[in-house]
Design a protein around this motif. Structure first.
Motif, short mmCIF file in Angstrom:
data_model
loop_
_atom_site.label_atom_id
_atom_site.label_comp_id
_atom_site.label_asym_id
_atom_site.label_seq_id
_atom_site.Cartn_x
_atom_site.Cartn_y
_atom_site.Cartn_z
N ASN A 65 1.34 3.87 -3.10
CA ASN A 65 1.05 5.41 -2.86
C ASN A 65 2.27 6.35 -3.60
N GLY B 41 -5.51 1.40 2.22
CA GLY B 41 -4.40 2.27 1.56
C GLY B 41 -3.36 2.60 2.92
N GLU C 269 0.84 -1.21 -0.08
CA GLU C 269 -0.13 -0.03 -0.23
C GLU C 269 0.78 1.25 -0.01
MG MG Z 1 -3.31 3.90 -1.96
#
Ligand code: MG
Ligand code: ADP
Length: 632
Positions: A36, A122, A32
């Motif tokens: 990102n 996330g 995650e």
């Molecule tokens: Mg993410």
């Protein structure tokens, strides 16, 4: 100026819940956070292309670092970064509400496997392993002030502007929780990066490694010399084959990518399919046909599912049809919903479309190979047939698409399409009930005598020798018109393909009744049923056959299958002992006056039949040999 704030959530302390809920799968935090970082980098590249961002883009490598003594893991990117307002907005408000929604939705689900992707959690998945998270960030926007955010897993957080950061982009610092210290291990983190980030589109660096590099130096003989130096340890291949245009790839590139995907596989794939769809859903990927062994085992090198180059899972059950899970390769689609349960997946419209698209693609690839080079297709057939057959049995649409190129192989090693084979046997191998009889053998060596007998009548014998074949045969019977499959040793050849009765019997019914108990006395009554047949006098005096129905049930039982099949599986093996009423030896046994000699002759004849089937063993075999010597 430093400020504290309170994250506005209903659920008090959602972190313990996040942590507990996803405990078994907490390693995905790394995926995650790195994805990102990739997103932030890609966004900056896009802005730069549009002329909206200036600044140096030559090095945008993402770095992951483990500091064992400080007990931190840091993920650094040189992407768009965030301003203080953006951290407030994207991290504290939006990301948090996403995480909260996730938790309230799934906290009651006992079965953790219902969620395949955990996408959507996330950023906050960081709290699965960290007791404190810090963000240091500087936005790409001109004149931005750098920012620091910190949160220890309670809804309270600290945010402040800082002046000692000049690098654009974001550092995420995870202070690893005491019970997660296993993640402070370089091997562990490198392994996770290789698993989840191997094909992410931005270079990811994890420390350095030693490598032999050509630096323009020469050795004594003036030959170029390689020197061992420290180089960046780049984890990923940012441009894997499936993201490139098929026109730009050679066969060798596909093979190289196969080795990249499955470093432990030494067999080369037979062929590949490059998937590339953008309407009505997005899907790219490469599927490979591996050489499959005859056994239907669970493949360990499986198809890998990606979402925009982020590894999601190698369990593609319910996303591709079952039979296609025997293939290898990758599928990448942002349109597969990843944070829903598997049972829901089956009902999802996109997933259904994707699955049927892949089926169609695979079928047309096979058709193309067949048309392009029949000889080559035949060469590959033995290796792909188990997969094709599995598909034909389990997927009606696939059957319809593929049945013109599916092959049958006979005992001479010749291959036929269904249509060709029908043409071959449709006059000679039709019985008096107008059924076309397909003869088959499962073992050319063991069933040699029966194959021979069939051939002497001008019949053809197919070979079906895999675990799946009993099921496949059943399926073909239901598909091909008036077709009946019988194993070549299922009965005497003239009984297998019954034409009009011709042979008369040399033995009267009374004589048969007289002889029957004598023959029955030579074998086990539970296992063998004695029956007289009026065969040709040149055929064997006695034959052992195994009823097709019984044998098929037993075969299928081996593959697994409950109910009635389970029951047949328990039965002892049953055979027919066929006595050729027209054979001179049988008349001789009948007419033998000395009862001792008569029994010996009968025994000898049954033993011979057993021997030819490999059923004569142990003491019986020894006795047979002794008796043979005496008779000679
Ligand atoms: Mg993410
Ligand atoms: P998602 O990635 O699905 O949007 P996340 O919870 O992973 O959700 O991230 C929330 C938001 O935080 C992102 O959409 C992005 O705006 C911001 N963000 C997270 N990590 C970074 C980063 N490394 N650089 C810039 N922005 C980031």
């Amino acid at each position: 100026m430093s400020a504290t704030g309170k994250i506005n959530v209903q659920t008090e302390n959602i972190f313990p819940i996040i942590k507990k809920f996803l405990y078994s799968d907490n390693e995905i935090f790394l995926r995650e956070l790195v994805s990102n970082a990739v997103d932030a980098t890609q966004k900056l590249k896009a802005l730069s292309r549009m002329g909206e961002a200036t600044g140096d883009l030559t090095d945008v490598t993402i770095e992951v670092e483990v500091d064992k003594s400080a007990k931190t893991i840091t993920i650094k990117d040189k992407g768009i970064g965030m301003t203080k307002d953006e951290v407030e907005k994207y991290i504290t408000q939006i990301a948090f509400s996403g995480a909260e929604e996730f938790v309230t939705k799934y906290k009651d689900k006992v079965d953790k496997n219902v969620v395949i992707g955990h996408f959507g959690l996330g950023f906050y998945s960081a709290f699965m392993v960290a007791k404190k998270v810090e963000i240091y960030s500087l936005s790409y926007k001109a004149g931005s002030q750098a920012v620091r955010w910190e949160c220890d897993g309670s809804p309270e957080y600290t945010i402040e502007e800082i002046s000692n950061r000049s690098q654009r982009g974001t550092n995420i610092v995870l202070h690893i929780a005491d019970d997660c210290e296993e993640y402070l291990d370089n091997f562990k983190i490198e392994g996770l990066l290789k698993k989840y980030c191997k094909f992410l589109p931005v270079e990811i660096k994890f420390g350095t490694k030693k490598d032999w590099v050509d630096q323009g130096e020469k050795d004594d003989k003036g030959e170029p010399k390689k020197t061992e130096i420290e180089v960046d340890n780049i984890i990923n291949n940012p441009a894997p084959a499936w993201t490139r245009k098929p026109a730009d790839l050679k066969d060798e590139d596909y093979k190289a990518f196969y080795r990249e995907l499955y470093p432990m596989q030494f067999d080369e794939p037979l062929f590949h399919i490059h998937l590339n769809v953008d309407y009505p859903f997005n899907l790219t990927g490469i599927l490979y046909f591996p050489k499959l062994s005859n056994k239907l085992e669970m493949p360990k090198d499986r198809i890998q599912l990606y979402c925009n180059q982020v590894f999601v899972t190698d369990n593609v059950e319910n996303i591709v049809p079952d039979f296609l899970t025997l293939l290898r390769g990758v599928i990448d689609s942002p349109d597969i919903p990843l944070n829903v349960s598997r049972s829901y997946l089956q009902a999802d419209g996109n997933v259904k479309k994707i699955s049927s698209h892949i089926t169609t693609k695979v079928a047309s690839k096979l058709e193309e190979l067949f048309k392009k080079d029949r000889a080559d297709f035949e060469k590959k057939w033995d290796d792909i047939k188990i997969f094709v057959q599995y598909g034909m049995i389990s997927d009606e649409k696939f059957y319809e698409k593929i049945n013109k190129v599916a092959l049958l192989k006979n005992t001479d090693g010749k291959y036929f399409t269904f249509e060709e084979y029908q043409n071959l046997i449709n006059t000679n191998q039709v019985d008096k009930n107008n059924k076309t009889v397909y003869l088959y053998a499962t073992n050319v060596q063991e069933q040699h005598a029966y194959i021979d007998a069939a051939k002497s009548r001008g019949y053809d014998v197919l070979i079906f020798d895999t675990m799946l074949d009993p099921h496949y045969i059943n399926h073909l019977e239901s598909k091909l018109k008036d077709a009946q499959f019988v194993r070549v040793d299922g009965d005497t050849i003239d009984n297998l393909i019954k034409k009009e009765e011709t042979n008369s019997s040399k033995l009267s019914e009374e004589q048969q009744n007289q002889l029957k108990p004598i023959i029955e006395g030579t074998i086990s009554k539970e296992q063998f049923t004695v029956q007289f047949e009026n065969l040709n006098e040149k055929d064997a005096p006695m034959l052992i056959t195994r009823p097709e129905f019984m044998r098929r049930m037993k075969d299928m039982n081996q593959l697994g299958g409950g109910g009635a099949m389970g029951f047949y599986g328990q039965l002892p093996d049953m055979y027919n002992l066929v006595v050729n009423a027209n054979h001179p030896l049988i008349t001789r046994i009948l007419n033998e006056g000395d009862s001792e000699k008569q029994t010996a002759l009968a025994k000898q004849a049954t033993d011979l039949a057993l021997l030819s089937q490999g059923l004569l063993k142990g003491e019986s075999l020894t006795n047979f040999i002794k008796r043979s010597v005496e008779l000679i």
